[in-house]
Scaffold this motif. Structure first.
Motif, short mmCIF file in Angstrom:
data_model
loop_
_atom_site.label_atom_id
_atom_site.label_comp_id
_atom_site.label_asym_id
_atom_site.label_seq_id
_atom_site.Cartn_x
_atom_site.Cartn_y
_atom_site.Cartn_z
N ALA A 40 44.47 34.67 39.08
CA ALA A 40 44.14 35.18 37.75
C ALA A 40 45.07 36.31 37.30
CB ALA A 40 42.70 35.69 37.73
N GLY A 41 45.89 36.84 38.21
CA GLY A 41 46.76 37.96 37.85
C GLY A 41 46.01 39.27 37.75
N SER A 67 40.10 44.94 43.04
CA SER A 67 39.29 46.07 42.54
C SER A 67 38.87 45.84 41.09
CB SER A 67 40.06 47.38 42.67
OG SER A 67 41.26 47.35 41.92
N ALA A 68 39.78 45.23 40.29
CA ALA A 68 39.44 44.93 38.90
C ALA A 68 38.33 43.88 38.85
CB ALA A 68 40.67 44.44 38.14
N LEU A 69 38.39 42.90 39.73
CA LEU A 69 37.36 41.87 39.77
C LEU A 69 36.01 42.46 40.14
CD1 LEU A 69 39.30 38.92 41.45
CD2 LEU A 69 38.52 39.05 39.07
N ARG A 70 36.01 43.39 41.07
CA ARG A 70 34.74 44.05 41.43
C ARG A 70 34.19 44.83 40.23
NH1 ARG A 70 38.11 45.46 45.91
NH2 ARG A 70 37.73 44.09 47.72
N PHE A 71 35.09 45.49 39.51
CA PHE A 71 34.67 46.26 38.34
C PHE A 71 34.07 45.33 37.28
CE2 PHE A 71 35.79 47.87 34.07
CZ PHE A 71 35.05 49.04 34.06
N TYR A 72 34.73 44.20 37.00
CA TYR A 72 34.22 43.27 36.00
C TYR A 72 32.91 42.63 36.44
CZ TYR A 72 38.77 43.77 33.75
OH TYR A 72 39.89 44.27 33.13
N ASP A 73 32.72 42.47 37.75
CA ASP A 73 31.45 41.98 38.26
C ASP A 73 30.36 42.99 37.98
OD1 ASP A 73 29.38 40.74 39.59
OD2 ASP A 73 30.15 41.20 41.60
N ASP A 74 30.64 44.26 38.28
CA ASP A 74 29.65 45.32 38.05
C ASP A 74 29.30 45.45 36.58
OD1 ASP A 74 29.68 45.83 40.75
OD2 ASP A 74 31.11 47.49 40.61
N CYS A 75 30.28 45.15 35.71
CA CYS A 75 30.03 45.25 34.26
C CYS A 75 29.35 44.01 33.71
CB CYS A 75 31.35 45.47 33.52
SG CYS A 75 32.15 47.04 33.84
N GLY A 76 29.24 42.97 34.50
CA GLY A 76 28.60 41.76 34.04
C GLY A 76 29.48 40.88 33.19
N ARG A 115 38.70 31.74 32.60
CA ARG A 115 37.98 32.87 32.01
C ARG A 115 38.61 34.19 32.47
NH1 ARG A 115 32.82 33.94 29.95
NH2 ARG A 115 32.07 36.06 30.33
N ALA A 116 38.98 34.28 33.75
CA ALA A 116 39.59 35.50 34.27
C ALA A 116 40.92 35.78 33.58
CB ALA A 116 39.77 35.39 35.77
N VAL A 117 41.71 34.74 33.34
CA VAL A 117 42.99 34.92 32.66
C VAL A 117 42.78 35.40 31.23
CG1 VAL A 117 45.03 33.71 31.79
CG2 VAL A 117 44.22 33.29 34.13
N ARG A 118 41.84 34.79 30.53
CA ARG A 118 41.55 35.23 29.16
C ARG A 118 41.06 36.68 29.15
NH1 ARG A 118 37.87 31.79 25.55
NH2 ARG A 118 38.87 33.17 24.02
#
Length: 324
Positions: free
Chosen positions: A11-12, A16-25, A48-51
């Motif tokens: 996804a590029g 840590s960014a993925l964990r943050f986006y998980d926490d943000c829903g 979805r991650a790329v977008r």
């Protein structure tokens, strides 16, 4: 299933960014191991991650990202268009701030300014018999409007800076021959005749223009000569042809369209262009049209169509393109 590290590479993004986006829903993993807490993602979540990454790179606030990703298409489009307008406004403000810090006045090539005035000044008309010359460091814009058409030429300055000059159209046009003989011209009150007038917000007009649905490249002189002397000029477009009255003008075009113009207004826009060709951009039979020099994209004239069978731009359907 992909581990968080493998998914991040696809996804590029960083883990840590993925964990943050998980926490943000915003982007939840497909599965979280109950024992280890490891996150796993499906292959079909990559898009979805790329977008998400692209929206964040564009500066879209996270609160609006979910609207674009999950909301109705119309709502997503509205959010993106509003964000684009904010970005433009921020860029303009930043560009003007940098321009104010640049030492020295704004200077442009004299021949370029004379050419721009020749192209733009004919669009000035009562009650707006003046021309705006505006510099923001990177560009110098020469603009005129009579509320039924708007002409804009963009110049690259020899030396950047900021300034806003409103000048009488006739006096400015009379300066053309002198300007053309100068290598460089400084934009200030010693060079330009100035008036204390308020110019319409042409930027808002340009930002609000609908996207063109059809583009036509046509011989500029042939189209100008085919326009009738009086009455509405009816332009009928078909595959690679444009008919004005009984005259067919060779053109590069596509879909059929029937549209009317005041011949004096359209003729003046064509006369102001340069080069053998003109590019016409239409968004519909009663929506403002762009007339551009096909080999000089920095010169644009906006012309309001008329309902066929009416007398001209004074008709109720010929609404002015420039805001009051």
């Amino acid at each position: 299933m992909l581990t968080i590290s493998a998914f991040a590479r696809r996804a590029g993004l960083t883990p840590s960014a993925l964990r943050f986006y998980d926490d943000c829903g915003v982007l939840a993993p497909a599965r979280v191991d109950a024992v280890t807490g490891y996150r796993y993602y499906r292959e079909d979540q990559v898009e979805r991650a790329v977008r998400l990454r692209e929206l964040r790179a564009a500066g879209l606030p996270l609160a609006q990202v979910t609207t674009v990703l999950d909301g109705p298409p119309a709502q997503a489009r509205a959010v993106l268009e509003a964000h684009r307008r904010r970005l433009r406004e921020d860029f303009r403000a930043a560009s003007e701030a940098v321009g104010r810090l640049l030492p020295g006045p704004v200077r442009v090539a004299g021949l370029d300014l004379a050419s721009a005035i020749r192209q733009v000044a004919p669009a000035a008309g009562a009650p707006l018999d003046f021309v705006l010359i505006e510099a923001d460091g990177d560009e110098v814009r020469v603009v005129a409007t009579d509320r039924y058409r708007l002409a804009l030429r963009v110049l690259r300055p020899v030396h950047g800076g900021t300034g806003r000059f409103v000048t009488p159209a006739r006096e400015l046009a009379a300066l053309g021959p002198w300007l053309a003989r100068q290598d460089e011209v400084t934009l200030d009150d010693t060079t330009l005749p100035l008036v204390d007038e308020t110019f319409p917000d042409y930027r808002a007009v340009l930002d609000a223009l609908p996207a063109p649905e059809q583009r036509v490249v046509v011989d500029r002189a042939a189209l100008r000569d085919a326009l009738p002397a009086t009455g509405p000029a009816e332009l009928v477009l078909g595959p690679d042809r444009l008919t004005v009255g009984g005259t067919t003008v060779p053109a590069i075009t596509g879909d059929d369209l029937r549209i009317g113009f005041d011949p004096a207004v359209l003729g003046a826009a064509l006369e102001a262009g340069v080069g053998p060709d003109v590019l016409l951009e239409f968004a519909g039979p009663l929506r403002v049209a762009r007339v551009r020099s096909a080999d000089q994209g920095s010169f644009t004239t906006l012309v309001m169509p008329v309902a066929l069978g009416t007398a001209g731009p004074g008709s109720p359907t010929a609404a002015p393109p420039a805001g009051r």
